[in-house]
Design a protein around this motif. Structure first.
Motif, PDB file in Angstrom:
ATOM      1  N   ALA A 287       4.454   1.124  -6.000  1.00 57.41           N
ATOM      2  CA  ALA A 287       5.045   2.512  -6.016  1.00 57.41           C
ATOM      3  C   ALA A 287       5.104   3.223  -4.754  1.00 57.41           C
ATOM      4  CB  ALA A 287       4.028   3.378  -7.042  1.00 57.41           C
ATOM      5  N   GLY A 288       3.875   2.988  -4.037  1.00 62.93           N
ATOM      6  CA  GLY A 288       3.696   3.841  -2.615  1.00 62.93           C
ATOM      7  C   GLY A 288       4.805   3.195  -1.663  1.00 62.93           C
TER       8      GLY A 288
ATOM      9  N   LEU B   6      -1.715   4.594   6.040  1.00 65.42           N
ATOM     10  CA  LEU B   6      -3.090   4.200   5.991  1.00 65.42           C
ATOM     11  C   LEU B   6      -3.094   3.359   4.513  1.00 65.42           C
ATOM     12  CD1 LEU B   6      -5.588   4.205   7.666  1.00 65.42           C
ATOM     13  CD2 LEU B   6      -6.464   5.356   5.852  1.00 65.42           C
ATOM     14  N   ASN B   7      -3.829   3.645   3.645  1.00 68.35           N
ATOM     15  CA  ASN B   7      -3.925   2.614   2.502  1.00 68.35           C
ATOM     16  C   ASN B   7      -4.767   3.674   1.540  1.00 68.35           C
ATOM     17  OD1 ASN B   7      -3.711   0.973   0.636  1.00 68.35           O
ATOM     18  ND2 ASN B   7      -4.802  -0.977   1.731  1.00 68.35           N
TER      19      ASN B   7
ATOM     20  N   MET C  30      -1.406   6.789   1.222  1.00 72.21           N
ATOM     21  CA  MET C  30      -0.706   6.050  -0.001  1.00 72.21           C
ATOM     22  C   MET C  30      -0.594   4.723   0.322  1.00 72.21           C
ATOM     23  SD  MET C  30       3.006   6.949  -1.349  1.00 72.21           S
ATOM     24  CE  MET C  30       2.759   8.544  -2.357  1.00 72.21           C
ATOM     25  N   ALA C  31      -0.992   3.883  -0.931  1.00 70.97           N
ATOM     26  CA  ALA C  31      -0.852   2.564  -0.529  1.00 70.97           C
ATOM     27  C   ALA C  31       0.463   2.150  -0.116  1.00 70.97           C
ATOM     28  CB  ALA C  31      -1.306   1.848  -1.993  1.00 70.97           C
ATOM     29  N   SER C  32       0.698   0.866   0.360  1.00 74.52           N
ATOM     30  CA  SER C  32       2.045   0.139   0.306  1.00 74.52           C
ATOM     31  C   SER C  32       1.675  -1.195   0.376  1.00 74.52           C
ATOM     32  CB  SER C  32       2.566   0.799   1.625  1.00 74.52           C
ATOM     33  OG  SER C  32       2.091   0.370   2.794  1.00 74.52           O
TER      34      SER C  32
ATOM     35  N   VAL D 147      -1.166  -3.445   1.835  1.00 77.25           N
ATOM     36  CA  VAL D 147      -2.259  -4.064   0.918  1.00 77.25           C
ATOM     37  C   VAL D 147      -2.320  -5.542   1.224  1.00 77.25           C
ATOM     38  CG1 VAL D 147      -2.485  -4.910  -1.458  1.00 77.25           C
ATOM     39  CG2 VAL D 147      -2.072  -2.304  -0.843  1.00 77.25           C
ATOM     40  N   ILE D 148      -1.058  -6.254   1.470  1.00 80.43           N
ATOM     41  CA  ILE D 148      -1.184  -7.565   1.843  1.00 80.43           C
ATOM     42  C   ILE D 148      -1.906  -8.069   2.933  1.00 80.43           C
ATOM     43  CG2 ILE D 148       0.653  -9.614   2.652  1.00 80.43           C
ATOM     44  CD1 ILE D 148       2.795  -8.181   1.016  1.00 80.43           C
TER      45      ILE D 148
END
Lengths: 283, 332
Positions: free
Chosen positions: A71-72, A220-221, A233-235, A239-240
């Motif tokens: 979603a991010g 950031l995350n 926000m995560a992306s 994250v990977i």
């Protein structure tokens, strides 16, 4: 004069060797692509299930998915593209229509081509300096801004190229009807160049949706679900990055699944863009 | 759009002159606004570049003031004593990119020759697209693939052989010494080579296509072999363009971040062996920026970014100038 057959044979042989090397180089290129894709499918496919799309990124050791990251990524890519595309199209229009032969345009064209291949991590630093440092915290807005900065040069380049392909007679005929230039451009030239311009936008989306470096220190995350644009926000790419380098096996598995998803999305987009581009030129 | 109504209605009916004048002036206002908007957007591109330079310089000011020129010449990178020097990342960036280009350029030229001279027509497009897809794969994918697939394979099968092969040769033995870690400078360079390959190939293919067929046909007609035509006609004719493409690839390689970050090992030191871990400018920034505490640390990392941007700017500018020259030649 006698034919020097030995020499001729040597020349033929050297040529054949060169040809074989060229074949080998191409085979190597294709092999690399095949191996990368095969590894992705092999490692990522097993982790692909419904949970990936319905659950949040987990703490180490427990089950989870990639919902907040997906979603991010979508949110920031959409905002970045929505902001960058109009600016890119307008700038490309200036280069192709209003200032086609001016000195300033050639400077802008030159700078744009440099920005097109400039390191994306520098974009991240730039947005960090002007947005994150001044606001005092990481945010999804900063991430989207960094992506927008990357979208603009791609769209400028393709828009200009596509507008230049539109035949001049079309411009002259429309002007002869008494249409003001802005209406000629918006109602006629844009329509004629539409497929190409969409291709450009698709390529821009493909490019930014895999970008990691500019997001590392802008958005950031975020371990949790967040729709607050003013918060980290995560992306998917970040994250990977985080999960792949972690020592936890279930995190690494999720990273592979994420990698498969992102590659599938990006390659689909670029193939779609290419298809759109060729269906236009072959007409 | 209001214009349609006015164009069809105007001649037939008596039009209120003031309304028409108003509409026309509205149109020309729109026209001006649109033209101004496009101009503003175009200048936005210039402003972006200026803003990047200004913000990086202002961000790195503290570091450059603190360390002065020694920032470029010291190898130490110590967050504890807050003493930073950029030599190791600069060295790593240049070495990885140089090795990557050494490997990628011949292969790219080979593929470009294949695509323009040798490949059957029906395969030309699919193979061209497949190579271009390599360019589309995101950097992070090369990273994760490099770390979990390529580096272990290299460690197990290739690096021990390299060490054994070069050990007896003086001079080269240092270059390939040390334990096979898998990750390291060589691994990063190989991954970079795969990543710049499609870019250099694309440029080479495009400039090879600018060679007038009549030149090649004349050469073939004289009885030259394919190798001789490529070596004596195609490559001399497109030399500037090839160099431009190589510089473009180099610009990419210098700034490449995520893939390198995964596989280079992130060690702030300069080793003679290319099997040893090292670091690059972009990898250092990606790894340390969010964890940097203290103004000097952050500023030093931004200074690294400034150096990287400056180097790539010069390389890419040269690339563009060369490509512009061959475009002119093709157009003339």
């Amino acid at each position: 004069m006698a034919l020097d057959l030995a020499k001729y044979r040597r020349r033929r042989l050297r040529s054949t060797i060169t040809i074989c090397l060229c074949w080998a180089a191409s085979a190597l290129g294709l092999t690399i692509l095949a191996v990368i894709l095969a590894t992705l499918v092999f490692k990522g496919f097993s982790g692909l299930n419904l949970k990936v799309f319905t659950e949040m990124t987990p703490p180490p050791g427990s089950d989870g998915g990639l919902l907040n990251a997906i979603a991010g990524s979508l949110v920031m890519t959409i905002i970045g593209v929505a902001v960058g595309t109009p600016i890119g199209i307008l700038a490309g229009t200036y280069l192709a229509e209003y200032g086609r032969h001016s000195k300033v345009s050639s400077v802008i064209r030159f700078i744009n081509d440099i920005l097109l291949s400039a390191p994306s991590i520098v974009t991240g630093l730039f947005v960090y300096e002007i947005l994150v440092a001044t606001m005092g915290h990481f945010s999804a807005i900063a991430g989207a801004a960094a992506l927008a900065v990357l979208v603009i040069p791609t769209v400028v380049r393709t828009t200009e190229n596509m507008l230049l392909l539109v035949p001049n007679q079309l411009r002259e005929a429309s002007s002869a009807l008494g249409l003001p230039q802005s209406i000629v451009i918006r109602k006629i030239i844009y329509k004629a160049a539409r497929a190409g311009m969409i291709t450009g936008v698709l390529l821009a989306i493909a490019r930014v949706s895999g970008e990691t470096a500019p997001l590392l220190f802008t958005s950031l995350n975020n371990q949790f679900w967040s729709t607050d644009l003013n918060a980290p926000m995560a992306s998917l790419p970040v994250v990977i990055f985080q999960y792949a380098l972690s020592p936890y096996e279930d995190w690494q598995r999720l990273a592979w699944t994420g990698a498969l998803l992102i590659t599938a999305a990006v390659l689909t987009l670029s193939i779609a863009a290419r298809y759109l581009g060729t269906s236009r030129t072959s007409k | 759009m209001t214009i349609d109504a006015s164009l069809t209605a105007a001649p037939r009916e008596k039009v209120d002159r003031t309304a028409r004048a108003k509409m026309l002036s509205g149109l020309s206002r729109n026209d001006r606004t649109f033209s101004l908007l496009t101009r503003a957007a175009a200048f936005f591109v210039l402003i972006t570049l200026g803003a990047i330079f200004v913000s990086l310089i202002s961000g790195s000011w503290l570091a450059l003031k603190t360390f002065g020129l020694s920032f470029f010449t010291t190898e130490s990178w110590n967050p504890v004593t807050e003493h930073f020097g950029a030599l190791a990342p600069i060295y790593g960036t240049i070495v990885t990119s140089a090795i990557a280009m050494l490997i990628a350029v011949p292969i790219s030229i080979g593929i470009a020759v294949f695509l323009t001279e040798l490949c059957p027509m029906s395969l030309r497009r699919p193979i061209g697209i497949a190579i271009e897809l390599l360019a589309g794969i995101p950097s992070i994918i090369y990273g994760i693939w490099g770390l979990f697939f390529f580096a272990p394979a290299l460690q197990q099968y290739v690096q021990p052989e390299l060490i054994a092969l070069f050990a007896p040769i003086p001079g080269l033995s240092d270059l390939f010494s040390g334990p096979p870690y898998g990750i390291g400078v060589l691994t990063a360079a190989l991954i970079l080579a795969m990543m710049v390959l499609p870019f250099v190939t694309a440029v080479c293919r495009d400039v090879f296509d600018t060679v007038p067929p009549v030149l090649k046909e004349a050469a073939y007609g004289m009885g030259w072999t394919t190798r001789e035509v490529v070596k004596n006609v195609v490559i001399p004719y497109t030399r500037v363009g090839i160099i431009g493409g190589v510089m473009l690839g180099l610009g990419r390689a210098l700034g490449e971040t995520m893939a390198v970050t995964f596989v280079i090992g992130n060690a702030h030191r300069i080793s003679a062996s290319i099997l040893a871990p090292g670091t690059t400018i972009s990898a250092t920034i990606a790894n340390e920026f969010t964890e940097a505490v203290g103004d000097v640390y952050t500023s030093s990392l931004i200074a690294l970014g400034l150096i990287l941007f400056f180097i790539t700017f010069v390389v890419l500018a040269l690339a563009r100038l060369m490509l512009m020259r061959i475009e002119k030649k093709a157009g003339a």
